[in-house]
Design a protein around this motif. Structure first.
Motif, PDB file in Angstrom:
ATOM      1  N   THR A 165      -4.529  12.788  -4.100  1.00 22.33           N
ATOM      2  CA  THR A 165      -5.908  12.570  -4.552  1.00 22.33           C
ATOM      3  C   THR A 165      -6.458  11.309  -3.910  1.00 22.33           C
ATOM      4  OG1 THR A 165      -5.108  11.327  -6.482  1.00 22.33           O
ATOM      5  CG2 THR A 165      -5.539  13.680  -6.786  1.00 22.33           C
ATOM      6  N   GLY A 166      -7.794  11.213  -3.841  1.00 25.21           N
ATOM      7  CA  GLY A 166      -8.441  10.027  -3.312  1.00 25.21           C
ATOM      8  C   GLY A 166      -8.050   9.739  -1.877  1.00 25.21           C
ATOM      9  N   ARG A 167      -7.827   8.468  -1.560  1.00 22.31           N
ATOM     10  CA  ARG A 167      -7.463   8.061  -0.207  1.00 22.31           C
ATOM     11  C   ARG A 167      -6.117   8.630   0.224  1.00 22.31           C
ATOM     12  NH1 ARG A 167      -9.087   1.636   0.417  1.00 22.31           N
ATOM     13  NH2 ARG A 167     -11.333   1.866   0.070  1.00 22.31           N
ATOM     14  N   ASP A 168      -5.329   8.990  -0.773  1.00 21.46           N
ATOM     15  CA  ASP A 168      -3.982   9.501  -0.495  1.00 21.46           C
ATOM     16  C   ASP A 168      -3.958  11.022  -0.467  1.00 21.46           C
ATOM     17  OD1 ASP A 168      -1.362   8.864   0.130  1.00 21.46           O
ATOM     18  OD2 ASP A 168      -0.668   9.120  -1.923  1.00 21.46           O
ATOM     19  N   SER A 169      -5.110  11.638  -0.221  1.00 16.40           N
ATOM     20  CA  SER A 169      -5.209  13.092  -0.358  1.00 16.40           C
ATOM     21  C   SER A 169      -4.592  13.852   0.805  1.00 16.40           C
ATOM     22  CB  SER A 169      -6.679  13.508  -0.530  1.00 16.40           C
ATOM     23  OG  SER A 169      -7.434  13.091   0.592  1.00 16.40           O
ATOM     24  N   TRP A 170      -4.321  13.161   1.921  1.00 23.24           N
ATOM     25  CA  TRP A 170      -3.710  13.833   3.070  1.00 23.24           C
ATOM     26  C   TRP A 170      -2.527  12.991   3.541  1.00 23.24           C
ATOM     27  CZ3 TRP A 170      -5.301  18.608   4.182  1.00 23.24           C
ATOM     28  CH2 TRP A 170      -6.572  18.992   3.752  1.00 23.24           C
ATOM     29  N   ARG A 171      -1.320  13.488   3.301  1.00 24.91           N
ATOM     30  CA  ARG A 171      -0.112  12.762   3.680  1.00 24.91           C
ATOM     31  C   ARG A 171       0.773  13.649   4.551  1.00 24.91           C
ATOM     32  NH1 ARG A 171       2.283  11.470  -2.011  1.00 24.91           N
ATOM     33  NH2 ARG A 171       1.357  13.494  -2.401  1.00 24.91           N
TER      34      ARG A 171
ATOM     35  N   ARG B 271      -4.734  17.591   9.774  1.00 29.40           N
ATOM     36  CA  ARG B 271      -6.053  16.974   9.821  1.00 29.40           C
ATOM     37  C   ARG B 271      -6.238  16.179  11.115  1.00 29.40           C
ATOM     38  NH1 ARG B 271     -10.150  18.420   6.562  1.00 29.40           N
ATOM     39  NH2 ARG B 271     -10.910  16.282   6.396  1.00 29.40           N
ATOM     40  N   TRP B 272      -5.199  15.501  11.547  1.00 31.65           N
ATOM     41  CA  TRP B 272      -5.284  14.677  12.759  1.00 31.65           C
ATOM     42  C   TRP B 272      -5.538  15.548  13.988  1.00 31.65           C
ATOM     43  CZ3 TRP B 272      -2.758  14.194  17.431  1.00 31.65           C
ATOM     44  CH2 TRP B 272      -2.949  13.001  18.138  1.00 31.65           C
ATOM     45  N   VAL B 273      -4.848  16.683  14.084  1.00 33.88           N
ATOM     46  CA  VAL B 273      -5.056  17.589  15.221  1.00 33.88           C
ATOM     47  C   VAL B 273      -6.447  18.210  15.141  1.00 33.88           C
ATOM     48  CG1 VAL B 273      -4.273  19.688  16.391  1.00 33.88           C
ATOM     49  CG2 VAL B 273      -2.592  18.078  15.442  1.00 33.88           C
TER      50      VAL B 273
END
Length: 286
Positions: A190-196, A203-205
């Motif tokens: 959730t929040g800033r930690d929503s993509w780990r 997401r980076w690609v």
């Protein structure tokens, strides 16, 4: 005898060429698009009332282990020397380093429509038309690092946080769980930690790697081979701990018949997570 999956940076020029040629061949045969369709069909989230096998659930890791193995078997039917390499995104973090080279996966998408213009999987080669998709696009797209709101790939510290957790998974067995190796590696939050970790790499690609049709980018397999490698690392580190849940949730649970327990069939295959925990007789990582 078990075969070896190598770091993509350790492949010889011949191994890179043979890997690419095998991918292009199963694409020509129509086999590759079936892998895309299968992933789309199993890309369901927490809000889905039925069974979740591939994502946001304990079986995320065994499901993708079998999925990558099936792709690898298809490649090896074309060329028995080929295995799926892995991309260590904690080390090879630049948009110009492997695997983003012209002789392997090609580079970033161009500004505007994000179409990949270089490498063997560029649409203009005529060999990689997107036919199974969730949008109308027919060419491969990437937005490495995100041109808007840039982001970085996960670090070794991010990965360590997942590997250090001795518990495989925990209730409520979905994307909201904050404990357990599986979701810390899969990467929901959730929040800033929503993509780990795993999710953050998708997401980076960017481009085709976003959403259920992410298999259209061949980097999907290199990424998931590395994720699979982390499951093996976790297993060696926590030998007394296994896939959870061991038993299906009861009727009083909101996850009743919505997740796969250790000895239950993992759709669409006739195999269980228990049977996929040890693949040491099939392959190993170098």
């Amino acid at each position: 005898m078990a075969y070896v999956r190598k770091n993509v940076t350790k492949l010889t020029r011949s191994e890179r060429r043979r890997f690419v040629e095998a991918l292009l061949e199963i694409k020509r045969r129509g086999e590759y698009d079936e892998f895309v369709r299968l992933h789309i069909a199993h890309f369901v989230g927490d809000g889905h009332r039925g069974l979740r096998a591939a994502h946001m659930a304990p079986s995320f890791l065994p499901w993708h282990r079998r999925f990558v193995l099936d792709l690898e078997n298809a490649l090896r039917r074309v060329d028995s020397s080929v295995t799926v390499p892995y991309w260590d995104w904690t080390r090879d973090r630049k948009t110009t380093s492997l695997p983003w080279t012209g002789e392997l996966l090609g580079g970033n998408g161009r500004p505007g429509d994000r179409q990949v213009m270089t490498g063997p999987f560029a649409y203009r080669t005529g060999n990689w038309t997107i036919r199974a998709n969730i949008t109308d696009g027919n060419f491969l797209t990437r937005d490495l690092g995100r041109s808007r709101n840039p982001m970085a790939l996960p670090t070794k510290a991010d990965l360590k946080q997942a590997l250090d957790d001795p518990v495989y998974d925990a209730a409520p067995w979905d994307s909201t769980v904050t404990k357990g190796f599986r979701n810390k590696l899969e990467g929901w939050g959730t929040g800033r930690d929503s993509w780990r970790n795993h999710n953050r790499v998708h997401r980076w690609v960017g481009g085709a790697m976003l959403g259920g049709a992410s298999v259209n980018d061949p980097v999907f397999w290199l990424h998931h081979a590395f994720v699979d490698m982390q499951w093996q690392r976790w297993q060696r580190r926590h030998r007394k701990h296994r896939y959870l849940p061991a038993k299906p949730p009861g009727r009083d649970s909101r996850q009743y018949r919505r997740i796969v327990a250790r000895d239950e069939r993992l759709p669409p295959w006739d195999v269980t997570p228990d049977e996929l925990e040890d693949v040491s007789k099939i392959y190993r990582y170098a």
